[in-house]
Design an enzyme around this catalytic site. Structure first.
Site, PDB file in Angstrom:
ATOM      1  N   ARG A 103       3.718   7.574  -0.341  1.00 30.48           N
ATOM      2  CA  ARG A 103       4.794   8.552  -0.435  1.00 30.48           C
ATOM      3  C   ARG A 103       5.837   8.207  -1.500  1.00 30.48           C
ATOM      4  O   ARG A 103       6.238   9.044  -2.288  1.00 30.48           O
ATOM      5  CB  ARG A 103       5.493   8.644   0.935  1.00 30.48           C
ATOM      6  CG  ARG A 103       6.486   9.778   1.053  1.00 30.48           C
ATOM      7  CD  ARG A 103       7.302   9.648   2.350  1.00 30.48           C
ATOM      8  NE  ARG A 103       6.507   9.356   3.504  1.00 30.48           N
ATOM      9  CZ  ARG A 103       6.023  10.273   4.349  1.00 30.48           C
ATOM     10  NH1 ARG A 103       6.271  11.544   4.150  1.00 30.48           N
ATOM     11  NH2 ARG A 103       5.290   9.905   5.391  1.00 30.48           N
TER      12      ARG A 103
ATOM     13  N   CYS B 290      -1.480  33.922   9.827  1.00 34.63           N
ATOM     14  CA  CYS B 290      -1.272  34.644  11.084  1.00 34.63           C
ATOM     15  C   CYS B 290      -0.917  33.728  12.235  1.00 34.63           C
ATOM     16  O   CYS B 290      -1.658  33.636  13.209  1.00 34.63           O
ATOM     17  CB  CYS B 290      -2.515  35.436  11.391  1.00 34.63           C
ATOM     18  SG  CYS B 290      -2.937  36.471   9.987  1.00 34.63           S
TER      19      CYS B 290
ATOM     20  N   TYR C 145       1.375  13.912   0.461  1.00 37.95           N
ATOM     21  CA  TYR C 145       0.926  14.595   1.676  1.00 37.95           C
ATOM     22  C   TYR C 145       1.140  16.097   1.573  1.00 37.95           C
ATOM     23  O   TYR C 145       1.430  16.769   2.558  1.00 37.95           O
ATOM     24  CB  TYR C 145       1.609  13.996   2.918  1.00 37.95           C
ATOM     25  CG  TYR C 145       1.438  12.495   2.999  1.00 37.95           C
ATOM     26  CD1 TYR C 145       0.187  11.931   3.210  1.00 37.95           C
ATOM     27  CD2 TYR C 145       2.513  11.618   2.802  1.00 37.95           C
ATOM     28  CE1 TYR C 145       0.016  10.553   3.240  1.00 37.95           C
ATOM     29  CE2 TYR C 145       2.348  10.241   2.827  1.00 37.95           C
ATOM     30  CZ  TYR C 145       1.088   9.714   3.051  1.00 37.95           C
ATOM     31  OH  TYR C 145       0.924   8.356   3.076  1.00 37.95           O
TER      32      TYR C 145
ATOM     33  N   GLU D 200       0.843  -1.214   0.000  1.00 37.68           N
ATOM     34  CA  GLU D 200       0.000   0.000   0.000  1.00 37.68           C
ATOM     35  C   GLU D 200       0.870   1.253   0.000  1.00 37.68           C
ATOM     36  O   GLU D 200       0.776   2.075   0.900  1.00 37.68           O
ATOM     37  CB  GLU D 200      -0.875   0.050   1.259  1.00 37.68           C
ATOM     38  CG  GLU D 200      -1.730  -1.161   1.537  1.00 37.68           C
ATOM     39  CD  GLU D 200      -2.372  -1.115   2.942  1.00 37.68           C
ATOM     40  OE1 GLU D 200      -2.078  -0.195   3.732  1.00 37.68           O
ATOM     41  OE2 GLU D 200      -3.160  -2.019   3.229  1.00 37.68           O
TER      42      GLU D 200
HETATM   43  N1  LLP Z   1      -1.511   2.189   4.359  1.00 37.42           N
HETATM   44  C1  LLP Z   1      -2.058   2.737   5.463  1.00 37.42           C
HETATM   45  C2  LLP Z   1      -3.052   1.981   6.215  1.00 37.42           C
HETATM   46  C3  LLP Z   1      -1.645   4.025   5.874  1.00 37.42           C
HETATM   47  O1  LLP Z   1      -2.181   4.544   6.979  1.00 37.42           O
HETATM   48  C4  LLP Z   1      -0.672   4.726   5.125  1.00 37.42           C
HETATM   49  C5  LLP Z   1      -0.231   6.054   5.526  1.00 37.42           C
HETATM   50  C6  LLP Z   1      -0.164   4.124   3.954  1.00 37.42           C
HETATM   51  C7  LLP Z   1      -0.597   2.839   3.621  1.00 37.42           C
HETATM   52  C8  LLP Z   1       0.828   4.790   3.056  1.00 37.42           C
HETATM   53  O2  LLP Z   1       2.082   4.925   3.665  1.00 37.42           O
HETATM   54  P1  LLP Z   1       3.335   5.494   2.808  1.00 37.42           P
HETATM   55  O3  LLP Z   1       3.660   4.503   1.728  1.00 37.42           O
HETATM   56  O4  LLP Z   1       2.923   6.790   2.240  1.00 37.42           O
HETATM   57  O5  LLP Z   1       4.412   5.610   3.800  1.00 37.42           O
HETATM   58  N2  LLP Z   1       0.942  12.879   6.576  1.00 37.42           N
HETATM   59  C9  LLP Z   1       2.158  12.169   6.908  1.00 37.42           C
HETATM   60  C10 LLP Z   1       2.095  10.726   6.513  1.00 37.42           C
HETATM   61  C11 LLP Z   1       0.907   9.987   7.094  1.00 37.42           C
HETATM   62  C12 LLP Z   1       0.835   8.555   6.671  1.00 37.42           C
HETATM   63  C13 LLP Z   1      -0.457   7.951   7.051  1.00 37.42           C
HETATM   64  N3  LLP Z   1      -0.676   6.618   6.597  1.00 37.42           N
HETATM   65  C14 LLP Z   1       3.336  12.888   6.277  1.00 37.42           C
HETATM   66  O6  LLP Z   1       3.140  13.909   5.625  1.00 37.42           O
HETATM   67  O7  LLP Z   1       4.485  12.474   6.452  1.00 37.42           O
END
Ligand code: LLP
Length: 428
Positions: free
Chosen positions: A287, A353, A381, A284
Site C-alpha cells: 500500500r 444493482c 488494492y 513486504e
Molecule cells: N505481506 C503479506 C503477507 C500480506 O498479506 C500483505 C497484505 C502485505 C505484505 C502488504 O501489506 P501492506 O504493505 O499493503 O499493508 N485489501 C485490503 C488490504 C489487504 C492486505 C492483505 N495483505 C485493503 O484494501 O485495505
C-alpha cells in the site's frame, strides 16, 4: 494545490505529473486507473533509501497492484517481490523480476504452485503451517531440490486496524502460533528437502502506528535467540507489510522513520546478544509504495437529487474499486475543475444493482452530468481487487511519465468477458 505527490491542480485543472486528467479521459475513456511513474518510484525509494547501508531487501507486495508495467518499474528500481499465487509469480517473471528476490507468502499454496516456484528458483517460501512444511518437503524431494524456508510466525499482537485486514492476532487463519514456533522450526530443520533460512510475520495492513510492529519484531528476535541455542541458524528476518497511508487526514508514520526504527531495533538486538553478526532484514510493503501513486478516474453519468439524499451515479463501481463497499473505506473524491461553487452533499455511487455499490458518501461537491471525478489513493488494492460483477469489463490502466501517457492495460473488450465460457450441446 497539491493533493498527493504529483497530483495537483494546475491552472484550475486536475493534473497528474504534467498531464491533465481530462486528456486521459478523452483518449482512453472512463473508468480508468491512472498512475504517476514519479510517485510510484518515490514510494519505492522511500523504503530503498532508508535501507541504504543495511543488508535489507524490499519485496513489493504484488497483491497491492499487479500490472506488469508497475512490476517492471519496481524491478528496474531493484525491488524484490512478495507473491501469494502462481498468477502473481508469472506476472513477476513476465515483468522481468529476479526470481531470487521473490518470497512466496500465503496460507494455501497448492503443490503445483510450490513446484513452479521451486523450479524457477525463488528466494524463500514463507510457510504458514506444519502441513505446508510437509507438502513443500515432498515437492522439493520430487524435484530433487532443497526449498529455502522461513516460517511465518503469528506473534499474537493487536495491529489496531480494520478487522478484515488484521492478521497477527491468535484467532486469525494466518501463521504458526508463536507457542508452536519452536516445534515447527525443529520439524523444518529435520525435513531433508528444506533449508531453514528465515523467520517472518505480517500482523496486518494499514497500520497507523509502529508500536504493534515493533512488538512483533521483539517477539521474533526473542524466538531467533531460542533457535540459535538449538543450532537452528536464521539468516533473515522479514517483518511483513509496510506502514499505512493517509487516505483522509490520518496521522501516519513516515516510511523512512518506520524503516529506520525497525532496522535499528534489529541491529541493537544483534549487537547486544551476538557480538555484531548481522541478519538480513526484509520488508513486504504494498500500500505505501503504490497507494497514493494512483487514482481512479470516472465520469458522472446521472445526477439524482432526492428528498433524503442526493445521488451522483458514475461510470465506475464496486467492481472497479471495492474498498468502500468491503471496508467502508474512505477515498477522497475531487472534481476535474478546481473549486467549483454551489456545493451540495452527494453520495457517489456506481450503476451496480445493490445498495452496497457506493464509492463515497455524503461529500460536498459541485457536480454536473458529464463531469470527471478522481478517486484518490486508489493505487493500492484498487485494480487488483476489481471483478467482473454485473458483467462489467475491467477498467483501463495508464501510467503517466512527465508529459507522456502510457497505456499499461487496454480496456477489456466485452467479448473477453465470456471468451472462456462454453455453450451446452443442447439436444433436448
Ligand atoms: N505481506 C503479506 C503477507 C500480506 O498479506 C500483505 C497484505 C502485505 C505484505 C502488504 O501489506 P501492506 O504493505 O499493503 O499493508 N485489501 C485490503 C488490504 C489487504 C492486505 C492483505 N495483505 C485493503 O484494501 O485495505
Amino acid at each position: 494545490m497539491m493533493l498527493r505527490p504529483h497530483i495537483a491542480y494546475r491552472l484550475g485543472q486536475l493534473h497528474i505529473e504534467e498531464v491533465a486528467l481530462e486528456r486521459i479521459a478523452r483518449r482512453y475513456g472512463t473508468p480508468t486507473y491512472v498512475y504517476s511513474r514519479a510517485a510510484l518510484s518515490e514510494g519505492f525509494r522511500a523504503y530503498a533509501d532508508a535501507c541504504r547501508g543495511h543488508d535489507a531487501l524490499v519485496c513489493y507486495a504484488v497483491k497491492a497492484s499487479s500490472n506488469l508495467a508497475i512490476l517492471q518499474l519496481l524491478a528496474h528500481l531493484g525491488a524484490g517481490f512478495d507473491i501469494v499465487s502462481a498468477g502473481e509469480l508469472e506476472r513477476v517473471l513476465a515483468a522481468g523480476g529476479d526470481p531470487a528476490k521473490i518470497i512466496f507468502s500465503g496460507v494455501g499454496k497448492t503443490a503445483a504452485e510450490l513446484g513452479r516456484a521451486l523450479e524457477v528458483g525463488i528466494g524463500c517460501f514463507n510457510v504458514e503451517s506444519f502441513s505446508e512444511l510437509h507438502r513443500l518437503d515432498a515437492v522439493a524431494r520430487d524435484a530433487r531440490a532443497r526449498a529455502p524456508v522461513s516460517l511465518r510466525i503469528n506473534p499474537d499482537v493487536d495491529p489496531k486496524t480494520h478487522p478484515y485486514i488484521a492478521t497477527g492476532l491468535k484467532d486469525t487463519k494466518f501463521g504458526i502460533p508463536i507457542e508452536d514456533a519452536l516445534a515447527a522450526y525443529r520439524e523444518a530443520a529435520r525435513l531433508p528437502h528444506l533449508e531453514v533460512v528465515g523467520i517472518d510475520c505480517h500482523i496486518g495492513s494499514q497500520l497507523l502506528e509502529e508500536e504493534p510492529l515493533i512488538a512483533a519484531v521483539d517477539r521474533l528476535t526473542g524466538l531467533v535467540d531460542r533457535l540459535e541455542l538449538e543450532q537452528i541458524a536464521i539468516r533473515h528476518i522479514d517483518v511483513g507489510g509496510g506502514i499505512g497511508i493517509a487516505y483522509q487526514a490520518e496521522e501516519t508514520v513516515a516510511v523512512g522513520s518506520f524503516v529506520k526504527r525497525v532496522l535499528a531495533r534489529i541491529a541493537d538486538w544483534r549487537r547486544a546478544r551476538h557480538g555484531g553478526s548481522p541478519l538480513r532484514v526484509l520488508f513486504e510493503p504494498g500500500r505505501s509504495v503504490v497507494g497514493n501513486a494512483g487514482l481512479l478516474l470516472a465520469r458522472v453519468e446521472y445526477l439524482k437529487p432526492g428528498h433524503e439524499k442526493n445521488y451522483a451515479i458514475v461510470d465506475a463501481a464496486m467492481n472497479d474499486l471495492l474498498r468502500p463497499s468491503l471496508y467502508e473505506a474512505w477515498h477522497e473524491v475531487v472534481p476535474f475543475q478546481e473549486g467549483q461553487a454551489g456545493a451540495k452533499r452527494w453520495d457517489v455511487v456506481g450503476p451496480i444493482c445493490e445498495s452496497g455499490d457506493w464509492l463515497a458518501r455524503d461529500r460536498e461537491l459541485s457536480l454536473a452530468e458529464g463531469d470527471l471525478l478522481a478517486f484518490l489513493s486508489a493505487g493500492a488494492y484498487g485494480m487488483s481487487m476489481a471483478s467482473h460483477y454485473n458483467s462489467r469489463p475491467l477498467a483501463a490502466e495508464v501510467m503517466v511519465d512527465r508529459d507522456t501517457i502510457h497505456e499499461i492495460r487496454a480496456r477489456e473488450p466485452i467479448s473477453a468477458l465470456f471468451a472462456q465460457e462454453k455453450l451446452l450441446p443442447l439436444t433436448r
